[in-house]
Design a protein around this motif. Sequence first.
Motif, PDB file in Angstrom:
ATOM      1  N   ILE A   1       0.833  -1.207   0.000  1.00 10.11           N
ATOM      2  CA  ILE A   1       0.000   0.000   0.000  1.00 10.11           C
ATOM      3  C   ILE A   1       0.865   1.253   0.000  1.00 10.11           C
ATOM      4  N   LYS A   2       1.852   1.298   0.885  1.00 10.99           N
ATOM      5  CA  LYS A   2       2.714   2.471   0.950  1.00 10.99           C
ATOM      6  C   LYS A   2       3.503   2.660  -0.343  1.00 10.99           C
ATOM      7  N   ASN A   3       3.990   1.574  -0.941  1.00  6.73           N
ATOM      8  CA  ASN A   3       4.712   1.693  -2.208  1.00  6.73           C
ATOM      9  C   ASN A   3       3.817   2.268  -3.296  1.00  6.73           C
ATOM     10  N   GLY A   4       2.559   1.860  -3.314  1.00 10.93           N
ATOM     11  CA  GLY A   4       1.613   2.401  -4.294  1.00 10.93           C
ATOM     12  C   GLY A   4       1.408   3.895  -4.107  1.00 10.93           C
ATOM     13  N   ILE A   5       1.292   4.324  -2.856  1.00 11.66           N
ATOM     14  CA  ILE A   5       1.122   5.747  -2.566  1.00 11.66           C
ATOM     15  C   ILE A   5       2.377   6.517  -2.964  1.00 11.66           C
ATOM     16  N   ILE A   6       3.538   5.970  -2.653  1.00 17.78           N
ATOM     17  CA  ILE A   6       4.796   6.630  -3.011  1.00 17.78           C
ATOM     18  C   ILE A   6       4.912   6.766  -4.532  1.00 17.78           C
ATOM     19  N   ASP A   7       4.566   5.719  -5.257  1.00 17.46           N
ATOM     20  CA  ASP A   7       4.609   5.787  -6.727  1.00 17.46           C
ATOM     21  C   ASP A   7       3.699   6.889  -7.254  1.00 17.46           C
ATOM     22  N   GLN A   8       2.486   6.993  -6.691  1.00 15.55           N
ATOM     23  CA  GLN A   8       1.560   8.055  -7.107  1.00 15.55           C
ATOM     24  C   GLN A   8       2.135   9.426  -6.794  1.00 15.55           C
ATOM     25  N   TYR A   9       2.652   9.576  -5.585  1.00 13.72           N
ATOM     26  CA  TYR A   9       3.241  10.859  -5.179  1.00 13.72           C
ATOM     27  C   TYR A   9       4.376  11.261  -6.122  1.00 13.72           C
ATOM     28  N   ILE A  10       5.279  10.334  -6.454  1.00 14.48           N
ATOM     29  CA  ILE A  10       6.412  10.643  -7.335  1.00 14.48           C
ATOM     30  C   ILE A  10       5.909  11.102  -8.699  1.00 14.48           C
ATOM     31  N   ALA A  11       4.931  10.382  -9.246  1.00 12.73           N
ATOM     32  CA  ALA A  11       4.382  10.752 -10.557  1.00 12.73           C
ATOM     33  C   ALA A  11       3.775  12.155 -10.521  1.00 12.73           C
ATOM     34  N   ILE A  12       3.040  12.461  -9.468  1.00  5.37           N
ATOM     35  CA  ILE A  12       2.422  13.784  -9.340  1.00  5.37           C
ATOM     36  C   ILE A  12       3.484  14.857  -9.148  1.00  5.37           C
ATOM     37  N   ARG A  13       4.470  14.571  -8.291  1.00  6.38           N
ATOM     38  CA  ARG A  13       5.552  15.543  -8.065  1.00  6.38           C
ATOM     39  C   ARG A  13       6.248  15.895  -9.365  1.00  6.38           C
ATOM     40  N   LYS A  14       6.567  14.879 -10.148  1.00  4.17           N
ATOM     41  CA  LYS A  14       7.267  15.107 -11.417  1.00  4.17           C
ATOM     42  C   LYS A  14       6.373  15.823 -12.421  1.00  4.17           C
TER      43      LYS A  14
END
Length: 92
Positions: free
Chosen positions: A21-34
Amino acid sequence: MDYIYKTEEYEAFIETEKTRIKNGIIDQYIAIRKAKGLSQEKIANLTGIARTNIVRIEAKRNMPSIDILTKLANAVDMELEVRLVEKKEDKE
């Protein structure tokens, strides 16, 4: 270390689920940040989290708490939402 929650009908590897779950959230956050063109340095300034810790989180070497995930979400102008959903049936 994984621990198991088990009933007659269900078995869950809690640490594995938490990491997924946390990895999925981190992946989403990175995509949005970029997508928003925000640097790790800018996120560090917005959140008060050291840039070195941002790097570790994005590399998935550190598993952030819900508090940290909320700060990261706010920094990219998003909200963190945690909810329960119906389980998907195993299709074999």
